[in-house]
Design a protein around this motif. Structure first.
Motif, short mmCIF file in Angstrom:
data_model
loop_
_atom_site.label_atom_id
_atom_site.label_comp_id
_atom_site.label_asym_id
_atom_site.label_seq_id
_atom_site.Cartn_x
_atom_site.Cartn_y
_atom_site.Cartn_z
N ARG A 180 -0.56 -8.53 -9.18
CA ARG A 180 -1.49 -8.87 -8.11
C ARG A 180 -1.19 -7.99 -6.89
NH1 ARG A 180 -0.36 -14.83 -7.04
NH2 ARG A 180 1.58 -14.33 -8.12
N PHE A 181 -2.22 -7.59 -6.21
CA PHE A 181 -2.05 -6.76 -5.01
C PHE A 181 -1.82 -7.69 -3.81
CE2 PHE A 181 -3.77 -3.79 -7.97
CZ PHE A 181 -3.31 -2.54 -7.56
N ILE A 182 -0.56 -8.16 -3.71
CA ILE A 182 -0.14 -9.04 -2.63
C ILE A 182 1.14 -8.51 -2.02
CG2 ILE A 182 -1.30 -11.13 -3.46
CD1 ILE A 182 1.26 -11.94 -4.85
N ASP A 183 1.46 -8.99 -0.83
CA ASP A 183 2.54 -8.36 -0.06
C ASP A 183 3.89 -8.38 -0.75
OD1 ASP A 183 2.87 -11.10 0.22
OD2 ASP A 183 2.90 -11.09 2.42
N TRP A 184 4.27 -9.52 -1.38
CA TRP A 184 5.62 -9.57 -1.94
C TRP A 184 5.78 -8.87 -3.29
CZ3 TRP A 184 5.66 -12.32 -6.48
CH2 TRP A 184 4.75 -13.37 -6.63
N LYS A 185 4.67 -8.38 -3.85
CA LYS A 185 4.79 -7.52 -5.03
C LYS A 185 4.88 -6.05 -4.65
CE LYS A 185 2.76 -10.61 -8.50
NZ LYS A 185 3.84 -10.65 -9.48
N HIS A 186 4.64 -5.75 -3.39
CA HIS A 186 4.83 -4.42 -2.80
C HIS A 186 4.18 -3.27 -3.57
CE1 HIS A 186 7.45 -6.05 0.27
NE2 HIS A 186 8.07 -6.74 -0.67
N PRO A 187 2.86 -3.34 -3.79
CA PRO A 187 2.18 -2.20 -4.41
C PRO A 187 2.25 -0.95 -3.54
CG PRO A 187 0.59 -3.78 -3.52
CD PRO A 187 1.92 -4.43 -3.46
N GLU A 188 2.41 -1.13 -2.22
CA GLU A 188 2.52 0.03 -1.33
C GLU A 188 3.74 0.88 -1.66
OE1 GLU A 188 5.37 -2.77 0.43
OE2 GLU A 188 3.37 -3.00 -0.43
N LEU A 189 4.79 0.24 -2.21
CA LEU A 189 5.99 1.00 -2.59
C LEU A 189 5.70 1.96 -3.73
CD1 LEU A 189 8.91 1.02 -1.54
CD2 LEU A 189 9.52 -0.58 -3.37
N ALA A 190 4.82 1.56 -4.64
CA ALA A 190 4.40 2.44 -5.73
C ALA A 190 3.62 3.64 -5.19
CB ALA A 190 3.57 1.66 -6.74
N ILE A 191 2.80 3.41 -4.17
CA ILE A 191 2.05 4.51 -3.55
C ILE A 191 2.99 5.48 -2.85
CG2 ILE A 191 0.20 5.12 -1.95
CD1 ILE A 191 -0.67 3.45 -4.39
N MET A 192 3.97 4.94 -2.14
CA MET A 192 4.96 5.79 -1.46
C MET A 192 5.78 6.58 -2.48
SD MET A 192 6.04 2.88 1.32
CE MET A 192 7.43 3.77 2.06
N LEU A 193 6.09 5.95 -3.60
CA LEU A 193 6.78 6.65 -4.69
C LEU A 193 5.94 7.83 -5.17
CD1 LEU A 193 8.83 6.92 -7.09
CD2 LEU A 193 7.40 5.25 -8.31
N ALA A 194 4.66 7.58 -5.43
CA ALA A 194 3.77 8.64 -5.91
C ALA A 194 3.65 9.78 -4.90
CB ALA A 194 2.39 8.06 -6.21
N GLU A 195 3.56 9.45 -3.62
CA GLU A 195 3.46 10.47 -2.58
C GLU A 195 4.70 11.36 -2.57
OE1 GLU A 195 2.54 10.71 2.22
OE2 GLU A 195 3.67 8.99 1.43
N ASN A 196 5.87 10.73 -2.66
CA ASN A 196 7.12 11.50 -2.64
C ASN A 196 7.28 12.35 -3.89
OD1 ASN A 196 7.61 10.28 -0.23
ND2 ASN A 196 9.52 9.29 -0.82
N LEU A 197 6.88 11.82 -5.04
CA LEU A 197 6.95 12.60 -6.28
C LEU A 197 6.03 13.82 -6.21
CD1 LEU A 197 6.97 9.79 -9.00
CD2 LEU A 197 8.89 11.23 -8.34
N ASN A 199 5.00 15.34 -3.45
CA ASN A 199 5.55 16.28 -2.47
C ASN A 199 6.76 17.04 -3.01
OD1 ASN A 199 3.59 15.49 -0.66
ND2 ASN A 199 4.91 14.05 0.43
N ALA A 200 7.46 16.40 -3.96
CA ALA A 200 8.63 17.05 -4.56
C ALA A 200 8.26 17.97 -5.72
CB ALA A 200 9.63 16.00 -5.03
N GLY A 201 6.96 18.03 -6.04
CA GLY A 201 6.49 18.96 -7.06
C GLY A 201 6.44 18.42 -8.48
N TYR A 202 6.52 17.10 -8.64
CA TYR A 202 6.46 16.52 -9.98
C TYR A 202 5.02 16.26 -10.40
CZ TYR A 202 11.50 15.81 -9.65
OH TYR A 202 12.86 16.01 -9.53
N TYR A 203 4.77 16.44 -11.69
CA TYR A 203 3.46 16.15 -12.26
C TYR A 203 3.55 14.84 -13.05
CZ TYR A 203 2.34 20.94 -10.97
OH TYR A 203 2.13 22.09 -10.26
N PHE A 204 2.60 13.96 -12.85
CA PHE A 204 2.65 12.64 -13.45
C PHE A 204 1.28 11.97 -13.27
CE2 PHE A 204 3.54 12.22 -9.01
CZ PHE A 204 2.87 11.07 -8.62
N ASP A 224 -6.15 8.35 1.65
CA ASP A 224 -5.57 8.99 2.84
C ASP A 224 -4.48 9.97 2.47
OD1 ASP A 224 -7.29 7.52 4.38
OD2 ASP A 224 -5.80 6.04 5.04
N LYS A 225 -3.71 9.66 1.43
CA LYS A 225 -2.59 10.52 1.03
C LYS A 225 -3.01 11.55 -0.02
CE LYS A 225 0.80 6.89 2.08
NZ LYS A 225 1.42 7.61 3.22
#
Length: 376
Positions: A180-197, A199-204, A224-225
């Protein structure tokens, strides 16, 4: 007895039917609030052993007369007379202090819980969270009377080799997040993970499935990202579709915090042989996962540790597959509904005969232990 019958109880219930002379599942939640997410809806027709509370005639006689009763998210008043008679009863519970408890509240809780739990001899706890026993122990409840339990959802019917053959078609590592897209499941952390990957040049490719109040916000983050080429949003999916997506995915990411009582998608992902990367705060994680043996665990909320775990599994295909295989075997050989049901049946027989309880060394029906939030 619990609030409602879901996909997470169907498999274990089917096994109970095979073992016990009779088995009933009583839904206690009012009809008007029974709507379930797609992933929790049981597939097929409702089994004949499931009854709504209002459909059960002579409920008191049924509850008191049963050899054993498990009750979850329903009022203890329904089993009050049974408990006073000293009949074998289990409380099925996730943790109760997900956001903590103040020290001054504990003495009051000890007194309150004595009357609710501690004064009844044949009253035991089935822990649907590795943190449940610790929470109850704060009020001196269920001391040395608590067993590891959990949820036992449907699993992949394929062999691990068949699953690997499906993943051989992946051109880049496939990551998956379901919830579920709710605060305590932290879907935003998955987005931040994808952004960093990225930017680091990984394909996925990261697939995200589910619905909830944060869905619009998460879609905006993706735009936005400029992550549209990396993230696919699938919306609400059925339980069968979730299994299909897990079979196709190399890495399953679970980012919830301590509010995640159990987190049954972890069982499902492991049964599909995914390399799981999960937060240590999730209730199922300390029971199901062993770091670098059958999955990878990161400290709750740590983007750096999440990144390190995912990059490790992306770089080392052999290790990723070995972790997935061990996860698959954990589900097949220990945390399987049939094994759990058999162990519970043996435990019940032992307790009813007043013999020393039959304890498994690990897994379902083994003795629960105190586990602090900061164990990792």
């Amino acid at each position: 007895m619990s609030n409602r019958f879901t996909n997470h109880q169907k498999e274990i219930s089917n096994e109970f039917v095979k073992l016990f002379e009779s088995y009933f599942f009583i839904e206690c939640e009012p009809e008007e609030i029974r709507s379930l997410p797609e992933g929790k809806k049981p597939s097929g027709d409702t089994p004949s052993y499931v009854f709504k509370l209002t459909e059960v005639e002579n409920l008191g006689s049924l509850v008191v007369g049963a050899d054993v009763v498990i009750f979850g998210s329903c009022s203890q008043k329904l089993v009050k007379h049974r408990l006073k008679l000293g009949k074998l009863t289990f409380k099925y519970s996730e943790r109760i202090f997900k956001t903590g408890i103040k020290k001054w509240q504990i003495p009051l809780r000890v007194i309150k819980d004595y009357f609710r739990y501690n004064r009844f001899k044949n009253f035991y706890l089935l822990c649907a969270s590795a943190y449940a026993y610790s929470d109850y122990a704060l009020s001196k409840s269920f001391i040395n009377k608590s067993y590891k339990w959990g949820y036992f959802p449907s699993a992949s019917r394929r062999t691990f080799e068949e699953i690997l053959s499906i993943r051989n078609n992946n051109k880049v590592p496939n990551l998956l997040w379901i919830g579920r897209f709710i605060d305590w499941k932290h879907p935003e952390l998955a987005i931040m993970l994808a952004e960093n990957l990225k930017n680091a040049g990984y394909y996925f490719v990261l697939s995200m499935a589910g619905f909830g109040p944060m869905l619009t916000e998460i879609k905006k983050m993706v735009a936005d990202k400029q992550l549209e080429d990396y993230i696919i949003m699938h919306g609400s999916i059925t339980a069968d579709k979730a299994i299909e997506m897990m079979e196709m995915s190399d890495i399953f990411v679970q980012t919830s915090d301590f509010n995640e009582g159990w987190g049954a998608v972890l069982n499902e992902a492991m049964s599909c042989g995914c390399c799981v990367v999960a937060s240590h705060a999730i209730g199922a994680v300390p029971y199901l996962l062993k770091h670098n043996i059958n999955g990878l665990i990161f400290k709750n909320g740590s983007l750096k540790e999440l990144m390190d775990c995912v990059i490790q599994s992306m770089k080392d295909v052999k290790q990723r597959q070995l972790l997935g295989q061990e996860a698959y075997l954990t589900m097949k050989k220990e945390w399987h509904p049939q094994i759990a049901a058999t162990r519970f049946y043996n435990l019940v027989r032992s307790l009813l005969s007043n013999d020393m309880a039959v304890n498994a060394e690990s897994g379902p029906c083994s003795k629960a232990v105190i586990l602090e939030n900061n164990w990792m």
